[in-house]
Design an enzyme around this catalytic site. Structure first.
Site, PDB file in Angstrom:
ATOM      1  N   LYS A 248       0.756  -1.240  -0.011  1.00  0.00           N
ATOM      2  CA  LYS A 248      -0.005   0.175  -0.017  1.00  0.00           C
ATOM      3  C   LYS A 248       0.854   1.221  -0.063  1.00  0.00           C
ATOM      4  CE  LYS A 248      -3.534   2.550   2.715  1.00  0.00           C
ATOM      5  NZ  LYS A 248      -4.541   2.460   3.768  1.00  0.00           N
TER       6      LYS A 248
ATOM      7  N   HIS B 209      -6.070 -34.532 -31.652  1.00  0.00           N
ATOM      8  CA  HIS B 209      -6.791 -33.421 -31.546  1.00  0.00           C
ATOM      9  C   HIS B 209      -7.786 -33.551 -30.460  1.00  0.00           C
ATOM     10  CE1 HIS B 209      -4.819 -31.366 -34.658  1.00  0.00           C
ATOM     11  NE2 HIS B 209      -4.916 -32.019 -35.635  1.00  0.00           N
TER      12      HIS B 209
END
Length: 510
Positions: free
Chosen positions: A134, A274
């Site tokens: 932060k 495939h």
């Protein structure tokens, strides 16, 4: 007061050298626990965090850095008002936070009991990381040893500080996601061990990169591989013993092949192209299974992925001579077989994998989100097949129907599979029409269709598939049933002398 760095890390790679370099550059190093011990033993000057807080570590180390003297020094903006407030309370700034977290994922992965897992939930670490991130303009935050060199630079740009802050928040976010997934898994297991997995309103996918890939499905697509939390996967974690690095398509196809070959208890071989099976066979031994699967579709197997569910010996290895394959995956590979592959097929990726994964949740990408579903883990033994025709299947037909059904479960929809004597003779997959899938399977089979059985992963909406199958010589059919025209389909089967069974369960695979 000079610059101060707080270092407390689980991953101690390079930390001693890093801390020593900081000290040589005029920094004071603060530390706790095992990190402090490692630095002190290496002769690096180090200050105990408890000397800064004026309070000892308590609760077996659960509380040590949660103190204003730590978080005030991290969170104070480097401006007069905040610095004056720190001075009024005798708090010094902390200009670098180097923290990575307790090994929560690793603890889960090795099957530790709940109590030990809970103790590896870090509290102070995430708090310090988030505080430093932060305040990135004034504090450097390091969560990765690869970034240690950045802190040793004379000047670190604002952009670089923001990059480190973003990396820090990603680190804590993934950590929280891993904890969430673990606790939800414990709840699911305790409350309904036999039920479908729960789908919470919010899910945090904890993805950690495993390796970069050369490219994705096509060369113009970037690609990488991620691990989901602490999960393991048989192909993801397979040992690549030989051959070129795995590609995106190799991973996808190998995963599909390994899942299907795991359905069989007898020696089996699955050839995939495939993501669809093109040749599948069971036999008395793995070499014969491979040869039967190869011969089921000698065209499609070229450049394919092959999975076997028995160790590969030299005899089986040599039988792959003359067939170009991309991947061979097995539970084990003999040393002499591996040596042969390395010499004769140096590009072939030879993998050793653990048991196929069943159950759990699978995610599929959707533009802007994901689909999630329980993995299709239903087996033939979970079904209650019903004979719906006048003639019941023969014992051999029953065996072939089960075999074909298992293959159909793993082929893309719409699909139809023809099989005979434990080998596929025709596969029609990925069709937009079921009759087209059947026509493709029959065409691929040719004369081998005569005496075969047929499996369809979903019901027949019309009797056309049955009539086509019977005309090609198919003798028995397995399908889920449940169509409006089931009576017409059954009547056609009886008219043509084809035995048919309904499973009551479909296996769509998109």
């Amino acid at each position: 007061m000079g610059k101060r760095a707080l270092i407390s890390v689980s991953d101690k790679s390079g930390v001693v050298e890093f801390a020593r370099s900081l000290v040589e550059g005029g920094w004071e190093v603060l530390s706790t626990g095992g990190t402090m011990t490692a630095l002190a033993e290496a002769g690096v000057p180090v200050t105990k965090v408890s000397d800064v807080t004026g309070f000892p570590e308590i609760l077996d180390g659960r509380v040590k850095t949660l103190h204003p003297n730590i978080h005030g020094g991290i969170l104070a903006r480097r401006e007069d008002a905040h610095l004056a407030e720190l001075a009024a309370h005798g708090i010094g700034t902390i200009d670098l936070v180097c923290v990575n977290l307790y090994p929560f994922r690793e603890t889960v992965a090795r099957g530790a009991p709940l109590g030990e897992v809970v103790e590896n939930i870090d509290i102070g670490g995430p708090a310090m990381i988030r505080a430093a991130a932060k305040n990135f303009e004034g504090v450097l935050i390091l969560v990765d040893p690869a970034d240690y060199g950045v802190a040793l630079q004379t000047h670190v740009s604002l952009t670089e500080r923001m990059r480190l802050a973003a990396k820090a928040y990603a680190h804590t976010s993934a950590y929280d996601a891993a904890i969430t997934a673990y606790l939800e898994g414990q709840v699911n297991a305790a409350s309904a061990p036999a039920a479908e997995p729960a789908f919470p309103a919010e899910v945090r996918l904890d993805l950690a990169q495993v390796t970069d890939l050369r490219y994705g499905e096509n060369p113009h697509q970037g690609a990488t591989v991620y691990r989901l939390g602490a999960q393991t996967g048989p192909v993801l974690d397979a040992r690549v013993l030989s051959g070129k690095p795995m590609s995106f398509n190799n991973y996808a196809d190998a995963d599909a092949a390994w899942a299907l070959v795991g359905e069989f208890s007898a020696p089996a071989c699955v050839a995939v192209k495939h993501a669809n099976p093109c040749g599948v066979a069971v036999a008395e031994d793995v070499r014969t299974a491979w040869e039967r699967a190869r011969d089921a579709d000698t065209v499609s197997v070229f450049g394919g992925i092959v999975a076997v569910n028995r160790p590969v010996d030299l005899d089986m290895a040599k039988s792959t001579r003359g067939t170009f394959l991309e991947v061979l995956i097995a539970p084990d590979v003999a040393e002499d077989a591996l040596a042969w592959f390395r010499e004769k097929k140096p590009d072939l990726r030879v993998l050793v994998a653990g048991p196929a994964a069943f159950g759990g949740v699978e995610y599929r990408p959707l533009a802007g989100g994901f689909l999630a579903q329980a993995r299709d883990a239903r087996t033939w033994d979970d079904l209650c097949p019903e004979v719906v025709t006048d003639r019941a299947p023969s014992p051999q037909e029953w065996q072939d129907l089960e075999f074909a059904w298992n293959v159909a479960k793993h082929a893309r929809s719409n699909n139809v599979v023809l099989a005979r004597a434990g080998v596929t003779v025709g596969v029609g997959a990925g069709a937009v029409s079921r009759i087209w899938a059947a026509e493709r399977a029959v065409m691929n089979a040719g004369e081998a269709a005569r005496g075969s059985v047929m499996a369809s992963e979903a019901f027949f909406p019309f009797d056309d598939v049955v009539r086509l199958a019977a005309g090609a010589g198919v003798t028995a059919v397995v399908q889920p049933g449940g169509a409006k025209r089931d009576p017409e389909v059954i009547a056609a089967a009886n008219e043509l002398g084809v035995s048919m069974i309904f499973t009551g369960s479909r296996h769509f695979r998109h």
